[in-house]
Structure formats: C-alpha cells, structure tokens
Scaffold this active site. Sequence first.
Site, PDB file in Angstrom:
ATOM      1  N   THR A 127      44.998  58.428 -33.343  1.00 46.87           N
ATOM      2  CA  THR A 127      44.418  59.213 -34.434  1.00 46.87           C
ATOM      3  C   THR A 127      44.958  58.778 -35.790  1.00 46.87           C
ATOM      4  O   THR A 127      46.116  58.337 -35.903  1.00 46.87           O
ATOM      5  CB  THR A 127      44.724  60.707 -34.239  1.00 46.87           C
ATOM      6  OG1 THR A 127      44.360  61.443 -35.426  1.00 46.87           O
ATOM      7  CG2 THR A 127      46.206  60.940 -33.976  1.00 46.87           C
ATOM      8  N   GLU A 129      45.851  60.737 -37.969  1.00 43.16           N
ATOM      9  CA  GLU A 129      46.930  61.658 -38.336  1.00 43.16           C
ATOM     10  C   GLU A 129      48.298  61.008 -38.161  1.00 43.16           C
ATOM     11  O   GLU A 129      49.288  61.463 -38.743  1.00 43.16           O
ATOM     12  CB  GLU A 129      46.845  62.929 -37.493  1.00 43.16           C
ATOM     13  CG  GLU A 129      45.688  63.858 -37.852  1.00 43.16           C
ATOM     14  CD  GLU A 129      45.894  64.600 -39.161  1.00 43.16           C
ATOM     15  OE1 GLU A 129      47.066  64.860 -39.524  1.00 43.16           O
ATOM     16  OE2 GLU A 129      44.888  64.920 -39.828  1.00 43.16           O
ATOM     17  N   TYR A 151      51.529  67.394 -33.528  1.00 49.20           N
ATOM     18  CA  TYR A 151      50.378  66.707 -32.947  1.00 49.20           C
ATOM     19  C   TYR A 151      50.466  65.208 -33.199  1.00 49.20           C
ATOM     20  O   TYR A 151      50.336  64.388 -32.279  1.00 49.20           O
ATOM     21  CB  TYR A 151      49.095  67.274 -33.551  1.00 49.20           C
ATOM     22  CG  TYR A 151      47.853  66.456 -33.280  1.00 49.20           C
ATOM     23  CD1 TYR A 151      47.149  66.600 -32.087  1.00 49.20           C
ATOM     24  CD2 TYR A 151      47.372  65.545 -34.226  1.00 49.20           C
ATOM     25  CE1 TYR A 151      46.004  65.846 -31.837  1.00 49.20           C
ATOM     26  CE2 TYR A 151      46.233  64.799 -33.984  1.00 49.20           C
ATOM     27  CZ  TYR A 151      45.561  64.950 -32.794  1.00 49.20           C
ATOM     28  OH  TYR A 151      44.427  64.202 -32.550  1.00 49.20           O
ATOM     29  N   LYS A 155      51.174  61.949 -30.674  1.00 48.92           N
ATOM     30  CA  LYS A 155      50.182  60.871 -30.595  1.00 48.92           C
ATOM     31  C   LYS A 155      50.821  59.501 -30.850  1.00 48.92           C
ATOM     32  O   LYS A 155      50.391  58.484 -30.286  1.00 48.92           O
ATOM     33  CB  LYS A 155      49.050  61.130 -31.583  1.00 48.92           C
ATOM     34  CG  LYS A 155      48.053  62.189 -31.132  1.00 48.92           C
ATOM     35  CD  LYS A 155      47.170  61.682 -30.009  1.00 48.92           C
ATOM     36  CE  LYS A 155      46.014  62.597 -29.718  1.00 48.92           C
ATOM     37  NZ  LYS A 155      45.087  62.049 -28.699  1.00 48.92           N
TER      38      LYS A 155
END
Length: 348
Positions: A127, A129, A151, A155
């Site tokens: 991702t 992010e 999160y 990841k």
Amino acid sequence: MAQRTALITGITGQDAAYLAKFLLEKDYRVVGTYRRTASSNLWRLEEMGVLDRVELIPMDLLEMTNVVRVIQKVRPSEVYNLGAQSFVGVSFEQAVYTSQVNAIGVCYLLEAVRALDGAARFYQASTSEMFGKVREEPQNEDTPFYPRSPYAVAKVYAHYMTVNYREAHGLHASCGILFNHESPLRGREFVTRKITASLAKIAHGQQDVLELGNLEAKRDWGYAADYVRGMWMMLQHPHGDDYVLATGESHSVREFVDKAAECAGFRLAWEGEAVSARGIDRASGKTIVRVNPDFFRPAEVESLRGDASKARRVLGWQPEVTFEQLVEIMMRADMDRAARGRLLHLRF
C-alpha cells in the site's frame, strides 16, 4: 491449457469482488476465503453478479494449520492476498490485531505456499500508506518507507517478508504498492465512499450534514477495476517483482467533496479554515459539510502521489479512468442507491 485456479483471500472486500469478476471472465476457477464472522458480508460479489460462480471457503489468516489446509485443498496456481484489517483509522485502536493479521498472517500464507511446492504465484497487497511521511514526490518503488500508522507498519513487514520469500526461496512473489483506488464498492468507513454516500443521502433528504476530518489531505485516487487488472498482470510476468500502481495525480479531500457535490446537484461555498471550515450549499444556504476534529488521525499522512512508470514500462499497465470520472461513477451509484432507499441499509 488446463484451467487455472486463483485463490483470493479477503473475498468480501472491494478489490476481491472486482478481481473475481476479472478472473472469471478469463475462465479461471476462483476460490475466495473469508473469516467466518464476515460470511454474511457478500454484497459486493452480489453487486458484481459473481456470487454464484465463486467457491467460498472459511479461512482465518491467524490460524496457520487452517491456512496450510486451504492451500493444500485448493492447490492454487495463483494466490492473491487481499485479506487484511484494511481501515487505517481502526489500526490505531487495534494495533495488535492489525499487526497479527496484516503482518504475521502474510508470513503464514507465504510459508504455506512454499511448503506445498512453491509453484503458486503470489500477490501481496502492499500500500502507498507505507510511504507515510514521504521523503520524495512522486513516490516510486525505490522511495524509502516512513509508515505513520500501525496499519502501514504491518504492511511494511508483509512487504519485505514477501520480498524475502522471493529472494530466499525462489517464489514467484510480487508486491503491488497500490495508491488509493476507489469504487462504488468501497466501504463507507473510507473517506471517498463516506463522501459520496453522505451527499447522496443529503440530496434525498435522508441526512443533514457530512462530517469529515482533514480536508487538505491529498491522495492519488484511481479506479479499483483498473488496479485489479494490474495485480493480474504482475503474476503473468515471468518474474516476480514490486510495482507501484498509481495515476500520478494528487487531489485533496476538499477537491473530492467539491466534485462529488457538483455531481449530486450542489454548488458549495466554503467558509472558515482548518477545523472551522464549512461547506455551504449556495442554493439553500445550509451547511452540508463540516469538519469534525475527532476524524483527524493521530499521525496524519498529508500527501501521496505515485509514479507508476515501471508498471507502464514493464507490464504495459496504465489507468483508464480519470479522477473526475471516478467521482462521477461513485456519485451516480450512490445517488441511485439513495433514490431506492438502499443506503439506509448498513451493508452499503
């Protein structure tokens, strides 16, 4: 050529629904896994018209023996790991659970694939992010990560574990570093869908005001259907690798609201700044958008914009739907749902 089998984890999610339809159209056998608690959340597959064509198997990414048995039973030729605790905001409140599912669960999957025979091609949903507090703009495959949420931290672990299994064990494993990709199938906990669903309800007299957090946060928003095509293209390449998928454009939350409001029949005038900002409908004079400080993240990611030149060069991938078209697609879908009273049902 024998029919290929694709195993998609997180089959109840947005990307999985688009991917399942895409693969079925290419004559794959598609098997989707879900947590038992999510078994009733199959509306996206229904919306895509593929629910009766996908084989469903319960699987918990946190139970290693369960993961191994599913891989042994299905014997997939391709594994798409889309299962995750995918809401960034929730990860601050459920950091341990998010880390277990989004990081350790990926390791379980990789080990299960390797233990079987290592022949299945593996896709990991990385991702944008992970870039977090960005070091350069735009971001590409070589941009250093600086995650700003549990999160994103989880990841990053999963990303590098996938790279390690590719390099250490010879797995055909690819990471798709996907920038924000949206659709009418997005959950309403995500800001884009919250915007379109709320404005549709306001337009139909079912809601009074839309409350948002940071209006100035910028994201590279694309269309989910374009991005699942890129996932598949990664696994068709002779070698596994890592790829950024992005549009190369960045738009603020405020821009998304303006465009969505226009599609819903509103013309907004903005007053105030930061937490005092309000979006006022010019026709009625009513405030229909306001900022709620409770929706700000503890550590904000201010701006993300991707460079997908590698995916264009190596895979021949590029997005087909523009930002403006994406907002219109989402807004039309939610206006239709609101007209039929379907947005009053939680699952939409």
